[in-house]
Design an enzyme around this catalytic site. Structure first.
Site, PDB file in Angstrom:
ATOM      1  CD  GLU A   1      29.229  11.196 -55.061  1.00 12.33           C
ATOM      2  OE1 GLU A   1      29.037  10.702 -56.183  1.00 12.33           O
ATOM      3  OE2 GLU A   1      29.198  10.499 -54.029  1.00 12.33           O
TER       4      GLU A   1
ATOM      5  NE  ARG B   1      30.704   9.748 -44.821  1.00 13.36           N
ATOM      6  CZ  ARG B   1      30.923   8.713 -44.031  1.00 13.36           C
ATOM      7  NH1 ARG B   1      30.916   8.854 -42.731  1.00 13.36           N
ATOM      8  NH2 ARG B   1      31.167   7.515 -44.534  1.00 13.36           N
TER       9      ARG B   1
ATOM     10  CB  CYS C   1      29.147  20.295 -48.547  1.00  8.70           C
ATOM     11  SG  CYS C   1      30.210  19.922 -49.945  1.00  8.70           S
TER      12      CYS C   1
ATOM     13  NE  ARG D   1      36.637  23.443 -50.242  1.00  8.47           N
ATOM     14  CZ  ARG D   1      36.270  22.801 -51.352  1.00  8.47           C
ATOM     15  NH1 ARG D   1      35.727  23.487 -52.363  1.00  8.47           N
ATOM     16  NH2 ARG D   1      36.410  21.493 -51.457  1.00  8.47           N
TER      17      ARG D   1
HETATM   18  P1  NAD Z   1      36.656  21.697 -55.780  1.00  8.25           P
HETATM   19  O1  NAD Z   1      36.758  23.152 -55.636  1.00  8.25           O
HETATM   20  O2  NAD Z   1      37.548  20.806 -54.977  1.00  8.25           O
HETATM   21  O3  NAD Z   1      36.883  21.284 -57.315  1.00  8.25           O
HETATM   22  C1  NAD Z   1      36.296  21.923 -58.388  1.00  8.25           C
HETATM   23  C2  NAD Z   1      37.286  21.870 -59.556  1.00  8.25           C
HETATM   24  O4  NAD Z   1      36.638  22.271 -60.758  1.00  8.25           O
HETATM   25  C3  NAD Z   1      38.496  22.792 -59.398  1.00  8.25           C
HETATM   26  O5  NAD Z   1      39.680  22.025 -59.467  1.00  8.25           O
HETATM   27  C4  NAD Z   1      38.378  23.776 -60.582  1.00  8.25           C
HETATM   28  O6  NAD Z   1      39.636  24.170 -61.100  1.00  8.25           O
HETATM   29  C5  NAD Z   1      37.597  22.950 -61.569  1.00  8.25           C
HETATM   30  N1  NAD Z   1      36.874  23.696 -62.602  1.00  8.25           N
HETATM   31  C6  NAD Z   1      36.009  24.733 -62.456  1.00  8.25           C
HETATM   32  N2  NAD Z   1      35.508  25.101 -63.636  1.00  8.25           N
HETATM   33  C7  NAD Z   1      36.046  24.290 -64.580  1.00  8.25           C
HETATM   34  C8  NAD Z   1      35.912  24.157 -65.993  1.00  8.25           C
HETATM   35  N3  NAD Z   1      35.092  24.945 -66.697  1.00  8.25           N
HETATM   36  N4  NAD Z   1      36.631  23.226 -66.615  1.00  8.25           N
HETATM   37  C9  NAD Z   1      37.455  22.407 -65.929  1.00  8.25           C
HETATM   38  N5  NAD Z   1      37.613  22.471 -64.596  1.00  8.25           N
HETATM   39  C10 NAD Z   1      36.918  23.395 -63.929  1.00  8.25           C
HETATM   40  O7  NAD Z   1      35.130  21.343 -55.504  1.00  8.25           O
HETATM   41  P2  NAD Z   1      34.512  20.001 -54.859  1.00  8.25           P
HETATM   42  O8  NAD Z   1      34.677  20.024 -53.379  1.00  8.25           O
HETATM   43  O9  NAD Z   1      34.983  18.823 -55.633  1.00  8.25           O
HETATM   44  O10 NAD Z   1      32.956  20.234 -55.153  1.00  8.25           O
HETATM   45  C11 NAD Z   1      32.428  20.172 -56.451  1.00  8.25           C
HETATM   46  C12 NAD Z   1      30.921  20.081 -56.364  1.00  8.25           C
HETATM   47  O11 NAD Z   1      30.545  18.858 -55.741  1.00  8.25           O
HETATM   48  C13 NAD Z   1      30.256  21.191 -55.525  1.00  8.25           C
HETATM   49  O12 NAD Z   1      29.025  21.518 -56.102  1.00  8.25           O
HETATM   50  C14 NAD Z   1      30.046  20.531 -54.185  1.00  8.25           C
HETATM   51  O13 NAD Z   1      28.970  21.086 -53.467  1.00  8.25           O
HETATM   52  C15 NAD Z   1      29.723  19.110 -54.604  1.00  8.25           C
HETATM   53  N6  NAD Z   1      30.025  18.098 -53.585  1.00  8.25           N
HETATM   54  C16 NAD Z   1      31.209  18.167 -52.897  1.00  8.25           C
HETATM   55  C17 NAD Z   1      31.507  17.177 -51.946  1.00  8.25           C
HETATM   56  C18 NAD Z   1      32.800  17.209 -51.157  1.00  8.25           C
HETATM   57  O14 NAD Z   1      32.936  16.397 -50.266  1.00  8.25           O
HETATM   58  N7  NAD Z   1      33.734  18.099 -51.434  1.00  8.25           N
HETATM   59  C19 NAD Z   1      30.618  16.109 -51.756  1.00  8.25           C
HETATM   60  C20 NAD Z   1      29.425  16.071 -52.508  1.00  8.25           C
HETATM   61  C21 NAD Z   1      29.146  17.076 -53.418  1.00  8.25           C
HETATM   62  C1  UGA Z   2      28.935  16.166 -46.062  1.00  9.39           C
HETATM   63  C2  UGA Z   2      27.927  15.019 -46.127  1.00  9.39           C
HETATM   64  O1  UGA Z   2      28.146  14.123 -45.021  1.00  9.39           O
HETATM   65  C3  UGA Z   2      28.067  14.233 -47.440  1.00  9.39           C
HETATM   66  O2  UGA Z   2      27.055  13.225 -47.509  1.00  9.39           O
HETATM   67  C4  UGA Z   2      27.892  15.211 -48.612  1.00  9.39           C
HETATM   68  O3  UGA Z   2      28.092  14.541 -49.843  1.00  9.39           O
HETATM   69  C5  UGA Z   2      28.911  16.331 -48.483  1.00  9.39           C
HETATM   70  O4  UGA Z   2      28.745  17.002 -47.211  1.00  9.39           O
HETATM   71  C6  UGA Z   2      28.704  17.330 -49.568  1.00  9.39           C
HETATM   72  O5  UGA Z   2      27.622  17.561 -50.003  1.00  9.39           O
HETATM   73  O6  UGA Z   2      29.720  17.864 -49.972  1.00  9.39           O
HETATM   74  P1  UGA Z   2      31.538  16.370 -45.519  1.00  9.39           P
HETATM   75  O7  UGA Z   2      31.294  17.839 -45.546  1.00  9.39           O
HETATM   76  O8  UGA Z   2      32.698  15.801 -46.233  1.00  9.39           O
HETATM   77  O9  UGA Z   2      30.249  15.598 -46.075  1.00  9.39           O
HETATM   78  O10 UGA Z   2      31.726  15.938 -43.992  1.00  9.39           O
HETATM   79  P2  UGA Z   2      30.789  15.439 -42.808  1.00  9.39           P
HETATM   80  O11 UGA Z   2      31.368  14.198 -42.270  1.00  9.39           O
HETATM   81  O12 UGA Z   2      29.363  15.413 -43.141  1.00  9.39           O
HETATM   82  O13 UGA Z   2      31.037  16.593 -41.733  1.00  9.39           O
HETATM   83  C7  UGA Z   2      30.589  17.917 -41.958  1.00  9.39           C
HETATM   84  C8  UGA Z   2      30.796  18.742 -40.709  1.00  9.39           C
HETATM   85  O14 UGA Z   2      29.917  18.338 -39.659  1.00  9.39           O
HETATM   86  C9  UGA Z   2      32.209  18.642 -40.119  1.00  9.39           C
HETATM   87  O15 UGA Z   2      32.630  19.911 -39.684  1.00  9.39           O
HETATM   88  C10 UGA Z   2      32.046  17.699 -38.951  1.00  9.39           C
HETATM   89  O16 UGA Z   2      32.995  17.887 -37.939  1.00  9.39           O
HETATM   90  C11 UGA Z   2      30.652  18.059 -38.474  1.00  9.39           C
HETATM   91  N1  UGA Z   2      29.977  16.968 -37.751  1.00  9.39           N
HETATM   92  C12 UGA Z   2      29.626  15.837 -38.390  1.00  9.39           C
HETATM   93  C13 UGA Z   2      29.713  17.123 -36.395  1.00  9.39           C
HETATM   94  O17 UGA Z   2      30.026  18.169 -35.777  1.00  9.39           O
HETATM   95  N2  UGA Z   2      29.065  16.108 -35.732  1.00  9.39           N
HETATM   96  C14 UGA Z   2      28.695  14.960 -36.355  1.00  9.39           C
HETATM   97  O18 UGA Z   2      28.110  14.085 -35.674  1.00  9.39           O
HETATM   98  C15 UGA Z   2      28.986  14.817 -37.718  1.00  9.39           C
END
Ligand code: NAD
Ligand code: UGA
Length: 437
Positions: free
Chosen positions: A151, A154, A263, A331
């Site tokens: 995924e 952002r 991330c 985080r």
């Molecule tokens: P998060 O911590 O917000 O959510 C994870 C959820 O999974 C929690 O609510 C937890 O209770 C639940 N969970 C864990 N084990 C479980 C199980 N066995 N059954 C049911 N629920 C369970 O995490 P997130 O930020 O959504 O990230 C999830 C993944 O997606 C990570 O690998 C992250 O790197 C990736 N990712 C995150 C983002 C982002 O913007 N946060 C963007 C792209 C990819």
């Molecule tokens: C980032 C990626 O942009 C997403 O494509 C990816 O899916 C996600 O991580 C993930 O794998 O979870 P996110 O962490 O939500 O998304 O936020 P960003 O907008 O990328 O910003 C990340 C950090 O970089 C922030 O602290 C932001 O302030 C900083 N940043 C971003 C800068 O300092 N300068 C910039 O020009 C852009």
């Protein structure tokens, strides 16, 4: 199609709601009972613009469900997504895959008929192979495929990123699974979003390669900002001049206090570990991790130096706590490095964030005072530090701010104001990679 989303966090909940909006019937499962209770009650466990309405619409139309108990939904699903967390493992920086494997084993026990198991969590190369092996061990004769579908959304722009992505990456060599994935993403297919089919391992690596590249890009402009300060140049002009070159592009060239969030920090570290183990180290990313960590720590020094080197007994107003605007996610936010260091140096910190204070209270030490708004936050302060670029901080009433503070000093770590205008308003204004005004 019928879909189960394991994990209703930032990714699972947004993806689940968007798939429901595409017309699929989606059940989001989370083992955290408080999350599910809130969702059933129409309340969002996270702050993400537009999410509450998207969820409400799809719940009302009978396409989106929430449960703690995955059993029934998994049995009926064409596709089961794993969207659980993959945090850094304490001590070594590897991705902690225990939640992913636990979810996979749970799916193995419950699935019925041909099931496509899709890893949406960010997982190191080879995780899909391990997931498949573990599932096969529990259910030797079951009919399933394990697919990687990283995924790229952002936080803060998650819904539009999911619904209008630059691309969708699908890693599988199973033709039936490809068809299920095509059907799931049909609305995007019709919009001609590029859907890249690759091997599972390649797909897993694409995710890390993309995140690490963006982290390198940010770190590059951050170091360029330091050089601008040293030689009297303006980093915003440098970034613009670079970004107008189409080969470079202007995005992710905004200098700041260092990247944070759930991330980039953990994914760069995990990629470094994967590469080291594969005996193919990526030194550029190793350096990026080091430089960024140091930068986040050094930001407190920048604020202290701006205040003459001694902050004992001084009040510092911190505007913005979350790692970026439009999220409540704390985080790895730079504020988590900056604020403790200011307190350690003897300052009193008063902070305000539009959405992040609930999370911040859990993650920061008790000494921090929380204000109800930006003007209350700066009242009587010896300095203001802008740490997150929320829109409401871009349009502050500067006369009111000046009247409220004790000393008109702003250290802006996000470059949201124009130095000349701030000087004209009577502030001493210190920003990132631009001369002092
Ligand atoms: P998060 O911590 O917000 O959510 C994870 C959820 O999974 C929690 O609510 C937890 O209770 C639940 N969970 C864990 N084990 C479980 C199980 N066995 N059954 C049911 N629920 C369970 O995490 P997130 O930020 O959504 O990230 C999830 C993944 O997606 C990570 O690998 C992250 O790197 C990736 N990712 C995150 C983002 C982002 O913007 N946060 C963007 C792209 C990819
Ligand atoms: C980032 C990626 O942009 C997403 O494509 C990816 O899916 C996600 O991580 C993930 O794998 O979870 P996110 O962490 O939500 O998304 O936020 P960003 O907008 O990328 O910003 C990340 C950090 O970089 C922030 O602290 C932001 O302030 C900083 N940043 C971003 C800068 O300092 N300068 C910039 O020009 C852009």
């Amino acid at each position: 199609m019928r879909v189960t989303m394991i994990g209703a966090g930032y990714v699972g909940l947004v993806s689940g709601a968007c798939f429901a909006d595409f017309g699929h019937v989606v059940t989001c499962v989370d083992k955290d009972p408080s999350k599910i209770a809130k969702l059933k009650d129409g309340r969002m466990p996270i702050y993400e613009p537009g999410l509450e309405q998207l969820v409400a619409t799809n719940v009302r139309e009978g396409r989106l469900f929430f449960t703690e108990d995955a059993a029934e939904s998994i049995q009926d699903s064409d596709a089961v997504f794993i969207g659980v967390g993959t945090p850094s493992r304490r001590g070594d920086g590897h991705a902690d895959l225990s939640y992913v494997y636990a979810a996979a084993e749970e799916i193995a026990d419950l699935m019925d008929g041909y099931t496509v198991v899709v890893t949406k969590s960010t997982v190191p190369v080879g995780t899909g192979d391990e997931v498949e092996a573990r599932m096969r061990k529990r259910r030797p004769n079951a009919d399933f495929a394990v697919v990687s579908n990283p995924e790229f959304l952002r936080e803060g722009a998650a819904i539009s990123d999911f619904k209008r992505p630059d691309r969708v990456v699908v890693g599988t060599e199973d033709e039936r699974a490809r068809n299920v994935m095509r059907e799931l993403y049909r609305p995007l297919y019709l919009n001609e979003t590029p859907i890249q089919f690759t091997s599972r391992r390649t797909s897993e690596l694409i995710k890390y390669a993309a995140n690490a590249f963006l982290a390198v890009k940010i770190t590059y402009i951050n170091e360029m900002a330091d050089l601008c300060e040293a030689v009297g140049a303006d980093v915003q002009q440098v970034a613009r001049g670079m970004g107008l070159d189409n080969r470079i592009g202007g995005k992710f060239l905004h200098a700041g206090p260092g990247y944070g969030g759930s991330c980039f920090p953990k994914d760069t570290l995990a990629l470094v570990r994967t590469a080291q183990e594969a005996r193919s180290p990526i030194r550029l990313v190793e350096t990026t991790v080091e430089v960024n960590d140091r930068r986040k720590r050094d930001m407190s020094r920048k604020i202290i130096n701006a205040m003459g080197g001694d902050v004992q007994g001084k009040t510092i107003a911190v505007l913005g706590l979350t790692f970026k605007p439009n999220t409540d996610d704390m985080r790895d936010a730079p504020a988590l490095d900056i604020i403790p260091a200011l307190i350690e140096a003897g300052a009193h910190v008063r902070a305000f964030d539009p959405e992040g204070m609930h999370e911040a209270r859990k993650m920061l030490q008790p000494g921090v005072e929380y204000a109800e708004g930006p003007y209350q936050c700066v009242s009587g302060a010896d300095a203001i530090a802008i740490v997150t670029e929320w829109d409401q901080f871009r349009a502050l009433d500067l006369d009111r701010m000046k009247a409220a503070v004790k000393t008109p000093l702003i250290v802006d770590l996000r470059n949201i104001y124009n130095p000349a205008e701030m000087k004209a308003k009577g502030f001493r204004y210190i920003s990132i990679g631009r001369g002092e005004a």
